[in-house]
Design a protein around this motif. Sequence first.
Motif, mmCIF file in Angstrom:
data_model
loop_
_atom_site.group_PDB
_atom_site.id
_atom_site.type_symbol
_atom_site.label_atom_id
_atom_site.label_comp_id
_atom_site.label_asym_id
_atom_site.label_seq_id
_atom_site.Cartn_x
_atom_site.Cartn_y
_atom_site.Cartn_z
ATOM 1 N N GLU A 1 70.245 37.297 115.270
ATOM 2 C CA GLU A 1 71.302 37.285 114.255
ATOM 3 C C GLU A 1 70.901 36.424 113.048
ATOM 4 O O GLU A 1 71.193 36.763 111.905
ATOM 5 N N ILE A 2 70.217 35.312 113.307
ATOM 6 C CA ILE A 2 69.742 34.450 112.215
ATOM 7 C C ILE A 2 68.730 35.198 111.350
ATOM 8 O O ILE A 2 68.781 35.142 110.112
ATOM 9 N N ALA A 3 67.813 35.914 111.996
ATOM 10 C CA ALA A 3 66.817 36.679 111.235
ATOM 11 C C ALA A 3 67.497 37.751 110.383
ATOM 12 O O ALA A 3 67.120 37.980 109.223
ATOM 13 N N ARG A 4 68.507 38.407 110.944
ATOM 14 C CA ARG A 4 69.253 39.422 110.187
ATOM 15 C C ARG A 4 69.993 38.777 109.017
ATOM 16 O O ARG A 4 70.008 39.315 107.897
ATOM 17 N N LEU A 5 70.586 37.599 109.254
ATOM 18 C CA LEU A 5 71.286 36.889 108.183
ATOM 19 C C LEU A 5 70.331 36.531 107.053
ATOM 20 O O LEU A 5 70.635 36.748 105.870
ATOM 21 N N ASP A 6 69.145 35.994 107.410
ATOM 22 C CA ASP A 6 68.181 35.605 106.377
ATOM 23 C C ASP A 6 67.758 36.802 105.533
ATOM 24 O O ASP A 6 67.637 36.715 104.307
ATOM 25 N N ALA A 7 67.535 37.934 106.181
ATOM 26 C CA ALA A 7 67.109 39.129 105.449
ATOM 27 C C ALA A 7 68.193 39.585 104.473
ATOM 28 O O ALA A 7 67.897 39.958 103.322
ATOM 29 N N GLN A 8 69.436 39.562 104.908
ATOM 30 C CA GLN A 8 70.524 39.982 104.017
ATOM 31 C C GLN A 8 70.700 39.012 102.845
ATOM 32 O O GLN A 8 70.903 39.433 101.698
ATOM 33 N N LEU A 9 70.626 37.718 103.135
ATOM 34 C CA LEU A 9 70.787 36.737 102.062
ATOM 35 C C LEU A 9 69.667 36.849 101.040
ATOM 36 O O LEU A 9 69.896 36.715 99.835
ATOM 37 N N GLN A 10 68.451 37.101 101.517
ATOM 38 C CA GLN A 10 67.332 37.237 100.583
ATOM 39 C C GLN A 10 67.515 38.462 99.690
ATOM 40 O O GLN A 10 67.163 38.438 98.509
ATOM 41 N N ALA A 11 68.091 39.525 100.241
ATOM 42 C CA ALA A 11 68.344 40.724 99.436
ATOM 43 C C ALA A 11 69.487 40.497 98.450
ATOM 44 O O ALA A 11 69.462 41.001 97.321
ATOM 45 N N LEU A 12 70.504 39.738 98.876
ATOM 46 C CA LEU A 12 71.659 39.499 98.007
ATOM 47 C C LEU A 12 71.385 38.442 96.935
ATOM 48 O O LEU A 12 72.002 38.457 95.872
ATOM 49 N N ARG A 13 70.486 37.488 97.231
ATOM 50 C CA ARG A 13 70.179 36.409 96.276
ATOM 51 C C ARG A 13 68.668 36.292 96.091
ATOM 52 O O ARG A 13 68.041 35.301 96.463
ATOM 53 N N PRO A 14 68.047 37.306 95.489
ATOM 54 C CA PRO A 14 66.584 37.229 95.291
ATOM 55 C C PRO A 14 66.188 36.134 94.302
ATOM 56 O O PRO A 14 65.023 35.723 94.273
ATOM 57 N N GLY A 15 67.130 35.658 93.514
ATOM 58 C CA GLY A 15 66.814 34.607 92.542
ATOM 59 C C GLY A 15 66.617 33.240 93.151
ATOM 60 O O GLY A 15 66.090 32.326 92.496
ATOM 61 N N GLU A 16 67.037 33.055 94.417
ATOM 62 C CA GLU A 16 66.778 31.777 95.094
ATOM 63 C C GLU A 16 65.274 31.618 95.334
ATOM 64 O O GLU A 16 64.529 32.598 95.381
ATOM 65 N N ASP A 17 64.847 30.383 95.489
ATOM 66 C CA ASP A 17 63.429 30.112 95.730
ATOM 67 C C ASP A 17 63.126 30.299 97.224
ATOM 68 O O ASP A 17 63.396 29.420 98.035
ATOM 69 N N TRP A 18 62.557 31.443 97.563
ATOM 70 C CA TRP A 18 62.242 31.766 98.958
ATOM 71 C C TRP A 18 60.758 31.581 99.260
ATOM 72 O O TRP A 18 60.356 31.715 100.431
ATOM 73 N N THR A 19 59.938 31.319 98.264
ATOM 74 C CA THR A 19 58.482 31.402 98.473
ATOM 75 C C THR A 19 57.741 30.079 98.321
ATOM 76 O O THR A 19 56.623 29.965 98.816
ATOM 77 N N SER A 20 58.311 29.108 97.651
ATOM 78 C CA SER A 20 57.555 27.877 97.389
ATOM 79 C C SER A 20 57.475 27.021 98.649
ATOM 80 O O SER A 20 58.116 27.301 99.663
ATOM 81 N N SER A 21 56.672 25.990 98.568
ATOM 82 C CA SER A 21 56.481 25.086 99.705
ATOM 83 C C SER A 21 56.281 23.674 99.168
ATOM 84 O O SER A 21 56.172 23.464 97.966
ATOM 85 N N GLY A 22 56.237 22.727 100.062
ATOM 86 C CA GLY A 22 56.017 21.332 99.678
ATOM 87 C C GLY A 22 55.004 20.696 100.604
ATOM 88 O O GLY A 22 54.721 21.207 101.699
ATOM 89 N N ARG A 23 54.475 19.585 100.133
ATOM 90 C CA ARG A 23 53.486 18.881 100.950
ATOM 91 C C ARG A 23 54.108 17.591 101.470
ATOM 92 O O ARG A 23 54.479 16.718 100.682
ATOM 93 N N PHE A 24 54.196 17.494 102.780
ATOM 94 C CA PHE A 24 54.778 16.307 103.418
ATOM 95 C C PHE A 24 53.675 15.604 104.198
ATOM 96 O O PHE A 24 52.994 16.231 105.030
ATOM 97 N N ARG A 25 53.510 14.312 103.943
ATOM 98 C CA ARG A 25 52.387 13.596 104.538
ATOM 99 C C ARG A 25 52.801 12.243 105.133
ATOM 100 O O ARG A 25 51.978 11.340 105.249
ATOM 101 N N GLY A 26 54.087 12.110 105.496
ATOM 102 C CA GLY A 26 54.565 10.841 106.030
ATOM 103 C C GLY A 26 54.483 10.772 107.536
ATOM 104 O O GLY A 26 53.901 11.632 108.217
ATOM 105 N N GLN A 27 55.082 9.731 108.089
ATOM 106 C CA GLN A 27 55.046 9.496 109.526
ATOM 107 C C GLN A 27 56.411 9.685 110.185
ATOM 108 O O GLN A 27 56.517 9.567 111.406
ATOM 109 N N ASN A 28 57.443 9.952 109.407
ATOM 110 C CA ASN A 28 58.783 10.110 109.967
ATOM 111 C C ASN A 28 59.034 11.579 110.290
ATOM 112 O O ASN A 28 59.169 12.409 109.381
#
Length: 646
Positions: free
Chosen positions: A263-290
């Motif tokens: 159900e979560i996968a289905r929800l994500d697919a629908q939201l991505q289709a309804l809001r393609p303007g959201e940032d779905w592709t970028s990433s970040g670099r995390f290098r801490g210890q927490n």
Amino acid sequence: MTNFEYRPWHDGPDPLAPPVDIRAALDQIGRDVMEGSSPRSALEELLRQGVRGTRGLDDMTRRLWRERSRLQRRNRLDGTMQEVQRLLQEALDAEKRQLFPDPSDDARFREAQLDALPTGTAAQVRELANYDWQSAQAREAYQKIQDLLGQELMESRFQGMKQALANATPRDVERIREMMSDLNDLLAAHARGDDTQAQFTEFMNKHGDFFPENPRNVEELIDALAARAAAAQRMMNSMSAEQRAELGELIQQAFGDPRLAGEIARLDAQLQALRPGEDWTSSGRFRGQNPLGMGEAAQVMQDLAEMDGLAEQLAQSYPGARLEDIDLEALERQLGSEAAVDARRLAELERELRNQGLLERAPDGSLRLSPKAMRRLGETALKDVVRALSARRGERDTARAGAAGEPTGSSRAWEFGDTEPWDVSRTVRNAVLRTASAGGTVTLDVQDVEVVETEQRSRAAVALCVDTSWSMVQDGRWLPMKRTALALHHLVQTRFRNDALELITFGRHAQPVDIAELTAMEGVWEQGTNLHHALLLAGRHIRRHPDAQPVVIVVTDGEPTAHLEPDGEAEFHYPPLPRTLRLTLSEVDKLARLGASVSVFMLGEDPQLEAFVDIVARRSGGRVVNPDLDGLGAAVVSDYLRKRRG
């Protein structure tokens, strides 16, 4: 009687905060404009730097980027997997301890099963899904893995869900799965365009406790869900391929029910289709210890996105940007309440500058300083001049009261030796007030007498000629020259309104300008100091006012290097041509015949200029002053007051 009720203050502008300092802000804008900035650029610079007691947009932006960097340096995204590994090891150890003393073949078989588990945390959790645990402690630890995965999965899509599901029962899990199914059906209907407000209302009545944002319609619901889902996707993008695959397998065991992950996968697919303007592709670099769990990591990704949006709002670099665009609630979440207060005060400052008419639109659509702003700048410049005069001479120039002259409109108590006429109405009033309490006859006493204050008023025709050649800009004399002109202009406009002031600029050519033009004038790379043309215009101004005391003041940092030819063209040559010097001194002589002495305020230490202005002073009966830049305004205003007194 009127009743008053006092309650705690929770939000909005601080009612006890001091008002924004409009005058200080205008002074800063005026200073930048006089240095060559446009009013819009000067306003933007003011908002970026802030004013006394209020931090500017640049400071907030720096704090945002510092906090953003701190989040990435401090944290890493594998917290959920680490916790699953810990619980899994705890379950395996407890089960093996339970099996070890048991001599049965079943116990040996189970040990063999545990020893033959595949490598990889996700594979082991999946393999043990149907294992019949003999140890109650092991069974509990494994159940914690499934509950943890369910809580983290839901928290990554619905903020605050982890706490709500801390002690989830099978009935709670079934209710969550039902909510997810209904939500996906609602979004599918919305995508087809056949959903209704009634359908949304029914959904919220049934499942509204899962949505603390309290959306009012499907669009607001989608906005909230898409922002969170996109943050979760960016979290996955920020992991290594191995971590991403491992976590993807693990979440299939959320609450021990694979349908929830579907159900979560289905929800994500629908939201991505309804809001393609959201940032779905970028990433970040995390290098801490927490280590962060999925829910915490999704929140961090959402915070980073919010910081990026705030940074764009604070930059004010897009068309039509206004400080009202800044999301104060988001700013308070990321930088605290003080930052929101500072942003609110800056917006108020910008609004007041416009509302009070200090900035106005020119016909071409650009911003410019209004006449009201020019008066305030002139007032400030004149105050600085008066302060400098007082510090230098121990006194300040004031109008002299005397028996002759015109009334100023004010009066003062009579003193021995005064010959001014009485102010009869004020004198009688003083006597009435003094004797009214006694109830007797009104009588005059010497202490009641007030006299009319008068001042000598002569009219002057003033020509202030200021050098606008490039050397004035290059050597830092541009701003002091403009502030001097502002101070003199304000003094004439407010104190000596009968005087006729002409502001004349001279570079390659000379021209009369008004104070607004001079204030906004930008330095131009142009060779030539055409004092000949400037003095010619000064002479025309003085001839237009034959009944006035002539006052000619020149501010320059270089000897004449250009003159005006009969055809109107300027001829430039360095070193100066004899013809240039001869024509310039000819204009000096003409002014002298009109009764005007030329005072020259020489900036710098040029020997050739010093020799030339000495000749000018001698031939016109004027004087030469070599002030420092801080004392230029005081020197010019002092000379003007001295000359107009004859």
